[in-house]
Design an enzyme around this catalytic site. Structure first.
Site, mmCIF file in Angstrom:
data_model
loop_
_atom_site.group_PDB
_atom_site.id
_atom_site.type_symbol
_atom_site.label_atom_id
_atom_site.label_comp_id
_atom_site.label_asym_id
_atom_site.label_seq_id
_atom_site.Cartn_x
_atom_site.Cartn_y
_atom_site.Cartn_z
ATOM 1 N N GLY A 11 0.814 -1.205 0.000
ATOM 2 C CA GLY A 11 0.000 0.000 0.000
ATOM 3 C C GLY A 11 0.845 1.250 0.000
ATOM 4 N N GLY A 14 -0.742 4.879 -0.878
ATOM 5 C CA GLY A 14 -1.849 5.451 -0.118
ATOM 6 C C GLY A 14 -1.378 6.427 0.947
ATOM 7 C CB VAL A 16 -1.237 4.360 5.938
ATOM 8 C CG1 VAL A 16 -0.340 3.628 6.927
ATOM 9 C CG2 VAL A 16 -2.479 4.885 6.642
ATOM 10 C CE1 TYR A 137 -10.662 -0.836 7.212
ATOM 11 C CE2 TYR A 137 -10.911 0.310 9.305
ATOM 12 C CZ TYR A 137 -10.150 -0.017 8.201
ATOM 13 O OH TYR A 137 -8.864 0.464 8.095
ATOM 14 C CE LYS A 141 -7.533 -2.550 8.556
ATOM 15 N NZ LYS A 141 -6.257 -2.854 7.859
ATOM 16 C CG ASN A 166 -10.376 9.417 13.374
ATOM 17 O OD1 ASN A 166 -11.081 8.675 12.725
ATOM 18 N ND2 ASN A 166 -10.600 9.677 14.658
ATOM 19 C CG LEU A 167 -3.933 7.861 10.375
ATOM 20 C CD1 LEU A 167 -3.277 6.748 9.579
ATOM 21 C CD2 LEU A 167 -2.971 8.449 11.385
ATOM 22 N NE ARG A 248 -15.204 10.164 15.115
ATOM 23 C CZ ARG A 248 -16.234 9.895 15.901
ATOM 24 N NH1 ARG A 248 -16.174 10.260 17.183
ATOM 25 N NH2 ARG A 248 -17.306 9.295 15.444
ATOM 26 C CG ASP A 321 -23.683 12.624 15.453
ATOM 27 O OD1 ASP A 321 -23.234 13.435 14.624
ATOM 28 O OD2 ASP A 321 -24.526 12.908 16.313
#
Length: 359
Positions: A11, A14, A16, A137, A141, A166-167, A248, A321
Site C-alpha cells: 500500500g 496510499g 499511510v 471493517y 481489523k 483518525n489520520l 475525534r 454521527d
C-alpha cells in the site's frame, strides 16, 4: 533493521503507506519494495505468494487496506470486511511462510467498543459491542490483529499490530462519497468557497483533478451545482452530516509514519507481551495517536477560518454521527519513547497547502 534490509511496504501509494515509505527513505533505508494494484492484486493469494517467493522481503509493513468514511463503511459493508480479510490473510500468511523477520500490521482504533471508557486503553478490545456503522471493517481489523498475535504465540514470529487514530495528510482520499471526515470536510469547504466566491475556474480545476461520480470540470455549471448539492455543498452554505457534537482525535500521517518506523526499529513482540505468568496473552497491540480531541463542529469552524470560507455551516442531524467519542490512551506508546509533534492547527495548515498545490 539494517539500512540495506529489504523492506516491503504494502500500500505504498496510499495515505499511510506513502508516509511510511517516505519516512524510511528519509532515514536512509535503500531497499524498499512496492507494487501498485495493477502490478500486484493483494486479494489474489497465488500472486502474493509468487511475489514473496521472488523478492524474499526481510521486513513487511502491511499498510494496504480497503478504507472509507462513515457513509462508505455503512453502505459497502461486504466490501469492507471481505476485501480487508483477503488482503490481511494473504500477506500475513506469506510473511510467515517466507520467514519475514518482522511485520507491522496497521489497524484502526475503530476496533474498540462503541461505549468504551475514554481514553481507550488497549485492554478495552473485545469488551463490548462495536459501532454499527463500521462494524465489518472493525471486525476485519480485529481479525488481522489476532492473526498477528496468534502466529507469534504458535510459531514465534515477530508480527506487531498498531492501531492509529483518525489520520490525515498528503495522498489522502478526498472522494466525496468514500473519504474520511477530515479530508471530506477540507474538500467540501474548498468547493463551497469556490462557489461563494464565484471562482468557476478553480472549481473546474478541482473537478478535473478529482471527478465526482464521473463528472469532471468540463460539465455545464448548473449540472455541477446540482451534483454538489447531493453532498451538502451549496452556493451559500455547507451542510455536514450529523450533529457536529462527536469528538475525534486526528493524527498527521507523517507523525504516524514516524511512530511506525520507530516501532519497527526498536520494539519486538516480546517487549509487548505481559510480564506475569498468566497463560493468556492478549492486547499486545499499540495505540498510535495524540491523546487530544476536537469536536466535529469545532473542526469545521477551524477549517473555515483557515480557508477563508464565509458561508453558513449547518449540520444534518438526520444523518449518523457514528461513535460520539473515540480518544486513544497513548501511554503505552509514550512509555516506549515516542510522542507526536504536529498538532491539529499546524496539520490543517499543511493539508490545505498540500491540497491547493495538488490542483
Amino acid at each position: 533493521m539494517e539500512k540495506h534490509s529489504k523492506i516491503y511496504v504494502a500500500g505504498h501509494r496510499g495515505l499511510v503507506g506513502s508516509a511510511i515509505r517516505n519516512n524510511l527513505l528519509s532515514k536512509g533505508y535503500t531497499r524498499l519494495l512496492g507494487r501498485s494494484h495493477a502490478e500486484l492484486d493483494l486479494m489474489e493469494g497465488p500472486a502474493v505468494e509468487a511475489f514473496f517467493a521472488a523478492e524474499q522481503p526481510e521486513y513487511v509493513v502491511l499498510a494496504a487496506a480497503h478504507v472509507g468514511g462513515i457513509q462508505a463503511n455503512n453502505v459497502y459493508r461486504a466490501d469492507f470486511i471481505y476485501r480487508n480479510l483477503q488482503i490481511q490473510q494473504n500477506i500475513i500468511g506469506a510473511a510467515y511462510r517466507h520467514k519475514v523477520k518482522k511485520l507491522l500490521f496497521l489497524g484502526s482504533t475503530c476496533i474498540y467498543p462503541r461505549d468504551a471508557a475514554q481514553p481507550i486503553r488497549e485492554e478495552a478490545l473485545l469488551t463490548g459491542p462495536l459501532e454499527y456503522t463500521n462494524e465489518p471493517y472493525a471486525i476485519a481489523k480485529i481479525a488481522g490483529l489476532k492473526l498477528c498475535e496468534s502466529f507469534n504465540l504458535q510459531y514465534g514470529t515477530n508480527f506487531i499490530a498498531v492501531m492509529p487514530t483518525n489520520l490525515y495528510g498528503p495522498n489522502d482520499n478526498f472522494d466525496l462519497e468514500r473519504s474520511h471526515v477530515l479530508p471530506a470536510m477540507v474538500r467540501k469547504m474548498f468547493l463551497a468557497d469556490c462557489l461563494i466566491r464565484g471562482d468557476e475556474l478553480l472549481l473546474r480545476r478541482d473537478l478535473d483533478n478529482r471527478p465526482v461520480e464521473c463528472l469532471d470540470g468540463k460539465a455545464p455549471l448548473p449540472e455541477i451545482k446540482v451534483l454538489l448539492q447531493k453532498y451538502g455543498i451549496y452556493p451559500d452554505r455547507l451542510e455536514l452530516w450529523g450533529t457536529g457534537k462527536p469528538l475525534r482525535e486526528f493524527l498527521w500521517s507523517e507523525d504516524m509514519a514516524d511512530a511506525c518506523v520507530f516501532i519497527m526499529e526498536r520494539v519486538d513482540f516480546e517487549d509487548l507481551r505481559p510480564k506475569d505468568t498468566s497463560d493468556e496473552v492478549r492486547n499486545c497491540h499499540i495505540n498510535i495517536g495524540t491523546g487530544k480531541e476536537i469536536s466535529i463542529a469545532a473542526l469545521a469552524a477551524m477549517i473555515a477560518e483557515k480557508t477563508g470560507y464565509t458561508g453558513k455551516i449547518s449540520f444534518d442531524a438526520s444523518k449518523p454521527d457514528g461513535t460520539m467519542r473515540k480518544l486513544c490512551d497513548v501511554n503505552k506508546l509514550h512509555k516506549l519513547g515516542w510522542q507526536h509533534r504536529v498538532d491539529i492547527s499546524e496539520g490543517l495548515d499543511r493539508i490545505l497547502d498540500w491540497y491547493r498545490r495538488s490542483l
